[in-house]
Design an enzyme around this catalytic site. Structure first.
Site, PDB file in Angstrom:
ATOM      1  CD1 TRP A  56      -0.991   2.342   2.334  1.00 56.79           C
ATOM      2  CD2 TRP A  56      -2.816   1.763   1.209  1.00 56.79           C
ATOM      3  NE1 TRP A  56      -1.891   3.384   2.436  1.00 56.79           N
ATOM      4  CE2 TRP A  56      -3.020   3.052   1.760  1.00 56.79           C
ATOM      5  CE3 TRP A  56      -3.850   1.188   0.460  1.00 56.79           C
ATOM      6  CZ2 TRP A  56      -4.204   3.781   1.573  1.00 56.79           C
ATOM      7  CZ3 TRP A  56      -5.032   1.917   0.283  1.00 56.79           C
ATOM      8  CH2 TRP A  56      -5.196   3.193   0.839  1.00 56.79           C
ATOM      9  CE  LYS A  57       2.682   6.584  -3.349  1.00 57.01           C
ATOM     10  NZ  LYS A  57       1.613   7.618  -3.293  1.00 57.01           N
ATOM     11  CG  ASP A  59      -1.643  11.432   2.197  1.00 63.44           C
ATOM     12  OD1 ASP A  59      -2.532  10.826   1.595  1.00 63.44           O
ATOM     13  OD2 ASP A  59      -1.867  12.217   3.133  1.00 63.44           O
ATOM     14  CD1 TRP A 118      -0.419   8.513  10.648  1.00 63.37           C
ATOM     15  CD2 TRP A 118      -2.013  10.033  11.054  1.00 63.37           C
ATOM     16  NE1 TRP A 118      -1.344   7.924  11.475  1.00 63.37           N
ATOM     17  CE2 TRP A 118      -2.346   8.831  11.738  1.00 63.37           C
ATOM     18  CE3 TRP A 118      -2.875  11.121  11.162  1.00 63.37           C
ATOM     19  CZ2 TRP A 118      -3.496   8.708  12.516  1.00 63.37           C
ATOM     20  CZ3 TRP A 118      -4.023  10.999  11.930  1.00 63.37           C
ATOM     21  CH2 TRP A 118      -4.329   9.805  12.593  1.00 63.37           C
ATOM     22  NE  ARG A 181      -6.027  14.648   8.684  1.00 60.20           N
ATOM     23  CZ  ARG A 181      -7.238  14.652   9.225  1.00 60.20           C
ATOM     24  NH1 ARG A 181      -7.368  14.701  10.535  1.00 60.20           N
ATOM     25  NH2 ARG A 181      -8.305  14.619   8.466  1.00 60.20           N
ATOM     26  CG  ASP A 182      -2.377  16.353   6.586  1.00 62.19           C
ATOM     27  OD1 ASP A 182      -1.983  15.313   7.136  1.00 62.19           O
ATOM     28  OD2 ASP A 182      -3.465  16.436   5.969  1.00 62.19           O
ATOM     29  CD  GLU A 230      -7.668  15.003   4.773  1.00 59.75           C
ATOM     30  OE1 GLU A 230      -7.353  14.317   5.752  1.00 59.75           O
ATOM     31  OE2 GLU A 230      -8.127  14.516   3.721  1.00 59.75           O
ATOM     32  CD1 TRP A 320      -8.644  10.297   1.600  1.00 60.40           C
ATOM     33  CD2 TRP A 320      -8.454   8.160   2.228  1.00 60.40           C
ATOM     34  NE1 TRP A 320      -7.356  10.092   2.011  1.00 60.40           N
ATOM     35  CE2 TRP A 320      -7.199   8.795   2.409  1.00 60.40           C
ATOM     36  CE3 TRP A 320      -8.569   6.808   2.550  1.00 60.40           C
ATOM     37  CZ2 TRP A 320      -6.085   8.126   2.897  1.00 60.40           C
ATOM     38  CZ3 TRP A 320      -7.452   6.145   3.042  1.00 60.40           C
ATOM     39  CH2 TRP A 320      -6.237   6.804   3.215  1.00 60.40           C
TER      40      TRP A 320
END
Length: 517
Positions: A56-57, A59, A118, A181-182, A230, A320
């Site tokens: 899996w990948k 972002d 993350w 986040r991010d 995001e 998503w």
């Protein structure tokens, strides 16, 4: 970036193996053991787009430039197929933004008590502001111990090959909000400090720091009509008229307003604490379904200096709403591609500046065969003799503005019997350009549309086709439609059409592409 909706993305990743292989898109044949793609020839892995080696990948993380190479990091889960959760940071390097060399995991997941890593961003600390040495690579990363998202510092003294946590405490603690986040960090040269944009629900928080360790909130940018914000982005560019402008970007979800759910951006002014957009409504770097979590990064000249007139962008080829709906798990033992790296330039339009995208220039170095078909006149349909799974198609379509056809374009990855295909072109009675993936296997059926002018009498199209994607660049690249699709083996035909009228596909050229090891 990790979780954003009523179903958390952490939850989606934790049970990924069962969900992905149990869906309706899984093809016959078992997946291999975790970490090992199935033996035998590739069936659905892209020929020239970036894809994860196994599992899996999601972002992308903004690449950095070191020692003549671009180092690209992305979120990776080595335990995805067996149902394990969590993401690490895996690294690949490139010199041309097309061919990538895998360099392995740089930040292992669950390597300290703060949970997995993350999204975030990296900077090269040339002035040793953080105290880890001049030239240390600093990563500001979201971790969420006990579900509380905060920003943590990791550092590397071996040119980004491996990282060490810079303490157990966050450098930007969570003030008590759900989404936090991010972090995207840039050097604010005008004020001799660091600046961070952080995703906080329906706003981006702005912070400043002298040393990447202590952060002070200085402002925010609020949008309550684009869903959850995001993966923010902030950069300065020189436009084609020589003027300099700031650009603020973010992955946003405008589907509730009939807008894309990709990378939204605004041009405007930045004063170190606030961003003032030129216009309230955003532009979009992509109008398709699958260009999420995108990042931009500067181009460097041969001397290593940044070129303010050119940046590049890379986006995750997924969304998503359907992250696990991919037959590549069964055919090739992985789930995770990116759309092509783009060259982006800032242009002046009528009343606004905008970003124009083109496939990165080095793509031309990976052409295996070129078909120059010249001008092809079509009234009805015309099937090309060229058959391919992976290519770069370009032309200018012309028609009589006084009597335009109703619909014109291409059936791409067309099945031998003619049923399955991806349609890309322009419906002039709409009028709009479109990519329609309904007629072929896809994560969720749909068509994306953007306005065109039938009175213009012409439309420039460039379309990248690969085993699992179609990307259509319209005009100068202000508009792009990127779609994730899953044609079956043998669906490699190309049909031209001009319905209820005629059109000429001028200088039609097809360049077959493949990145060889």
């Amino acid at each position: 970036m990790k979780d954003s909706s009523s179903v958390s993305r952490r939850g989606l990743l934790a049970g990924a193996g069962a969900v992905a292989l149990g869906g309706s898109l899984a093809l016959s044949g078992p997946a291999s053991a975790a970490g090992s793609p199935p033996k035998g020839p590739t069936r659905m892995r892209p020929e020239y787009h970036f894809s994860v080696s196994d599992n899996w990948k999601n972002d992308p993380q903004r690449p950095i430039y070191l020692d003549g190479e671009y180092h690209y990091y992305y979120l990776y889960n080595a335990d995805y197929i067996t149902g394990g959760g969590g993401t690490s940071w895996r690294r690949a390097s490139t010199t041309d933004h097309v061919a990538f060399r895998d360099r392995g995991v740089a930040i292992p997941k669950f390597s300290n008590g703060n949970g997995d890593c993350w999204s975030g961003s990296l900077v090269v600390d040339e002035r040793n502001t953080a105290g880890y040495g001049a030239g240390a690579v600093i990563a500001l990363v979201t971790q969420a111990p006990e579900g509380r998202q905060a920003q943590y510092l990791w550092y590397s003294t071996d040119s980004g090959r491996s990282f060490t946590p810079g303490g157990a405490a966050p450098v930007l603690p969570n003030p008590g909000v759900h989404d936090f986040r991010d972090p995207k960090v840039i050097r604010d040269a005008d004020r001799e400090r660091w600046f961070m944009a952080n995703a906080e629900g329906q706003k981006l928080g702005f912070y400043a720091s002298p040393d990447l360790r202590s952060w002070t909130r200085v402002g925010e940018f609020v949008r309550s009509d684009l869903g959850l914000l995001e993966c923010p982005d902030l950069f300065q560019m020189t436009a084609d008229d020589g003027t300099s402008h700031w650009v603020l970007g973010t992955s946003a979800n405008g589907k509730g307003r009939g807008l894309p759910a990709t990378y939204a951006y605004w041009t405007g002014a930045f004063d170190g604490s606030s961003f003032t957009p030129d216009h309230a409504e955003p532009e979009w770097l992509d109008y398709g379904f699958d260009f999420y979590g995108a990042v931009t990064y500067p181009h460097h000249t041969a001397s290593g200096a940044e070129d303010p007139t050119l940046r590049r962008a890379i986006g995750w080829a997924n969304f998503w709403d359907y992250p696990h709906n991919t037959p590549t798990l069964a055919t090739d033992g992985y789930n995770g591609d990116d759309m092509i790296v783009r060259d982006i330039r800032l242009k002046r339009g009528k009343g606004a500046y905008y970003l124009a995208s083109t496939p990165t220039s080095a793509l031309g170095n990976h052409v295996q065969r070129t078909h120059r078909l010249g001008d092809v006149a079509v009234a009805g349909t015309y099937d090309l003799k060229v058959r391919s799974n992976a290519y770069d198609l370009s032309c200018e379509v012309e028609w009589d503005p006084a009597a335009p056809p109703a619909n014109l374009g291409f059936e791409l990855r067309r099945a031998p019997g003619g049923g399955r295909h991806v349609a890309a072109g322009a419906y002039l009675r709409g009028p709009f350009s479109y990519v329609n993936r309904r007629p072929t296997v896809n994560p969720t059926a749909g068509e994306t549309q953007t306005p065109v002018d039938p009175a213009a009498g012409r439309l420039t199209l460039r379309i990248l086709v690969d085993r699992t994607s179609v990307e259509m660049f319209v005009g100068d690249g202000r508009v792009v439609h990127s779609h994730r699709v899953f044609p079956l083996d043998g669906d490699d035909g190309i049909r031209l059409y001009a319905h209820e009228g005629a059109a000429t596909f001028r200088e039609l050229t097809i360049r077959e592409l493949k990145v060889t090891p």
